[in-house]
Enzyme design. Structure first.
Site, PDB file in Angstrom:
ATOM      1  CE  LYS A 281      -3.709   2.361   2.518  1.00 18.06           C
ATOM      2  NZ  LYS A 281      -4.574   2.330   3.714  1.00 18.06           N
ATOM      3  CE  LYS A 334      -6.416   2.181  -0.850  1.00 22.18           C
ATOM      4  NZ  LYS A 334      -7.117   2.246   0.440  1.00 22.18           N
TER       5      LYS A 334
END
Length: 413
Positions: A281, A334
């Protein structure tokens, strides 16, 4: 067989003038096929003959009529006359028609690949999110249930919940995150009661519950405390599992949280609950609309001390290996489209399923471009999702889940 009489039978009700190559049948008999063929011009065999009769006629030279060979298409005037290139392989041959392109398509996508992120709040009404056209904060009692029903109708049976928590319940330690009668556990119980087979993912992080807006507990000098945060996250994951969550998804990026969470879940009898770790992320600028949706912007600073540097590639392998060793069931990247190389990196180095999150900024850019008539929304949407699959994502968290599934099912709404 040559001496046996052959009867050409008529076909009742057939208007032969409407069929290319068919002539009106005539009742006649002849004893010898070759003799008959000499006295009559070649003609098409009529429906009703046996296979043996058709074969005998063709052998005798009475070949059925067929459309002529189509003429070679003419190039436009001025096209240079050149010899053909000496190519043994021309890849374009496999692309020349829709049927061939479909036959050789390497990547496919279906509603089963989508996880639908849904924002929920305590209100009764669904509140539109200005930065994310078409998305709402859904009332957990009614709007949420209705949206899930729409998704299931087109084959999307996986969702992930993100709560908008009242400011009065936010604290520096985010204790509301593990309140078993909090917004998320209540919504899980409601959905599982109505749709027992619905796959529910949850977000495990403190930022929606923190008065500081960070994913972890903030020390007075601004440092995000790792181990103390992990302690809170484990309680949050257990509370979600107890409510009926199928997959808990730590998005906080604290070190060691997957292993601690696995141990906590197993100790409480939730060995069956999966962990989808936000493995890579990044501290991305594509999250802005999401933070508006949940009113969860950090009160100060940024998240760069725990989320990954967008400039780093190899670091994702370090995070991947840690998550694998600690017991993660799914690895998530992400954002999605700007990080296709990271999705492929994890896909090539791990046997675990890989998820990609097409984040709010990606969604909103497509919506904005379409609103300005700069792009074809549906085509760009589907292409972006297909690219995530091609890079190696098994599942995609996307706000387009319902809209894309309807396109795949042939609906236009």
């Amino acid at each position: 067989m040559a001496n046996a009489p052959i009867t050409v039978r008529t076909v009742k009700g057939l208007d032969c003038q409407n069929y290319v190559g068919l002539r009106a049948p005539t009742n006649f008999k002849f004893n010898n096929v070759r003799t008959a063929m000499k006295s009559q011009p070649p003609r098409l065999l009529v429906m009703g003959l046996s296979d043996a009769e058709c074969e005998a006629a063709v052998v005798a030279g009475n070949v059925p009529e067929a459309p002529p060979v189509p003429p070679k298409p003419a190039p436009p005037a001025g096209t240079p006359v050149v010899p053909s290139l000496p190519l043994n392989r021309r890849p374009r041959r496999n692309r020349r028609s829709p049927a061939l392109r479909a036959s050789f398509q390497e990547t496919n996508i279906s509603p089963a690949n989508f996880v639908y992120p849904l924002f929920i709040h305590e209100g009764e009404e669904d509140t539109p999110i200005g930065a994310m056209p078409g998305c709402y904060r859904l009332g957990w009692r009614h709007g949420l249930v209705e949206e899930v029903a729409k998704a299931r109708d087109v084959g999307v049976n996986s969702i992930v919940l993100f709560p908008k928590i009242p400011d009065a319940l936010k604290t520096p330690t985010g204790d509301e995150a593990y309140n078993e009668n909090g917004l998320v556990p209540r919504a899980i119980r409601l959905l599982k009661d109505k749709y027992p087979d619905l796959v529910i993912y949850t977000d495990v992080a403190l930022d929606p519950y923190s008065s500081d807006g960070h994913d972890g507990i903030v020390r007075e000098d601004g440092v995000i405390m790792n181990d103390e945060t992990v302690h809170q996250l484990c309680k949050q994951a257990v509370a979600q599992a107890r409510a009926g969550a199928d997959v808990v998804s730590p998005s906080d990026m604290m070190d060691g949280r997957v292993g601690a969470m696995r141990e906590a879940l197993d100790a409480e009898g939730y060995e069956h609950v999966s962990i989808m770790s936000y493995t890579a992320k990044y501290a991305s600028s594509f999250y802005g609309p999401f933070r508006e949706a949940l009113d969860s912007n950090p009160r100060f600073g940024d998240k760069k001390t725990y989320q990954m540097n967008p400039a780093n590639y190899r670091e994702a392998l370090t995070e991947m290996r840690e998550d694998e060793s600690e017991g993660a069931d799914i690895l998530l990247v992400k954002p999605g489209l700007p990080y296709l190389d990271i999705i492929r990196l994890l896909r090539d180095h791990s046997p675990l399923p890989v998820a990609a999150y097409q984040v709010s900024g990606e969604y909103s850019m497509i919506k904005a471009g379409a609103a300005l008539k700069m792009i074809d929304e549906e085509r760009v949407m589907m292409e972006s999702l297909l690219c995530l699959r091609r890079a190696g994502a098994d599942i995609i968290l996307t706000y387009f889940a319902l809209q894309a599934a309807r396109c795949l099912c042939g609906e236009k709404r």
